[in-house]
Design an enzyme around this catalytic site. Structure first.
Site, PDB file in Angstrom:
ATOM      1  N   HIS A 161       0.825  -1.213   0.000  1.00 21.09           N
ATOM      2  CA  HIS A 161       0.000   0.000   0.000  1.00 21.09           C
ATOM      3  C   HIS A 161       0.857   1.260   0.000  1.00 21.09           C
ATOM      4  O   HIS A 161       2.063   1.219   0.216  1.00 21.09           O
ATOM      5  CB  HIS A 161      -0.953  -0.005   1.193  1.00 21.09           C
ATOM      6  CG  HIS A 161      -0.291   0.011   2.539  1.00 21.09           C
ATOM      7  ND1 HIS A 161       0.197   1.169   3.119  1.00 21.09           N
ATOM      8  CD2 HIS A 161      -0.049  -0.974   3.442  1.00 21.09           C
ATOM      9  CE1 HIS A 161       0.702   0.900   4.303  1.00 21.09           C
ATOM     10  NE2 HIS A 161       0.578  -0.401   4.533  1.00 21.09           N
ATOM     11  N   CYS A 177       2.786  -5.001   6.858  1.00 19.44           N
ATOM     12  CA  CYS A 177       2.486  -4.669   5.469  1.00 19.44           C
ATOM     13  C   CYS A 177       3.707  -4.075   4.767  1.00 19.44           C
ATOM     14  O   CYS A 177       4.706  -3.747   5.391  1.00 19.44           O
ATOM     15  CB  CYS A 177       1.317  -3.694   5.404  1.00 19.44           C
ATOM     16  SG  CYS A 177      -0.251  -4.438   5.918  1.00 19.44           S
TER      17      CYS A 177
END
Length: 201
Positions: A161, A177
């Site tokens: 992301h 992440c």
């Protein structure tokens, strides 16, 4: 990937090499000439080595796949036989690093965000207030785009992301992440379809 191949890859990583790419990666253009993306590179608060760069890689790597080498803070998108776009990333800190194979199971523009129960438990002061979620937008920690990683049809809770903290690129700081500069994740988002294979070392 069989056990022997995985052990060889991990041994290479322990020696400081990129297990999938190391001995064959060479820049196809000078490091001082990164691939042009908007805004101008000087507006990216990251080291020049993390600018998007087209590189040569092993020709047997699957075209279209994504390979992330966590210890080097690099994400490779294989764009042609022996060619990849390399981006700098931030990865999970310490024991929170994700490892293994997954596929892109979902893609979202300006994604909403909800901390996992584990994140809230680890740091309630930072995350408890967001337990009902946070809408997408410029202040959302997932940034402009998110690629959701799935295994066996199930969401892993790991995403590739964007970020509101681009200076974190090149560091192990996230809750597992993989973060990218917003401009870079937009370029990747536009280039890869649902079902793209992702391998994280």
């Amino acid at each position: 990937m069989n056990r022997r191949t995985m052990m060889t890859a991990l041994a290479a990583l322990a020696c400081g090499a990129s297990p999938a790419l190391a001995l064959s990666e060479t820049a196809t253009r000078p490091a001082a000439t990164p691939v042009a993306l908007a805004p101008a590179p000087q507006e990216w608060p990251i080291a020049r080595r993390y600018y998007p760069t087209e590189v040569n890689v092993r020709p047997d790597l699957r075209v279209g796949s994504i390979i992330i080498v966590s210890e080097k803070f690099f994400l490779y998108h294989i764009i042609a036989p022996g060619k990849a776009m390399r981006y700098g990333v931030a990865v999970g800190k310490n024991e929170l690093k994700f490892r293994g194979k997954a596929v892109v199971g979902r893609k979202v523009e300006w994604p909403s965000w909800r901390p996992t129960p584990e994140m809230i438990e680890r740091n309630p002061a930072a995350y408890k207030k967001y337990e009902d979620g946070m809408p997408g937008g410029p202040t959302n920690p997932l940034g402009a785009r998110a690629l959701y990683l799935y295994q066996n049809g199930r969401d892993t809770a790991i995403r590739i992301h964007g970020t509101t903290e681009p200076a974190s690129i090149g560091h192990a700081v996230s809750n597992g992440c993989v973060r990218m500069v917003n401009d870079h994740v937009i370029a990747l988002f536009n280039a890869v379809p649902i079902g793209t294979e992702v391998t994280v070392y």
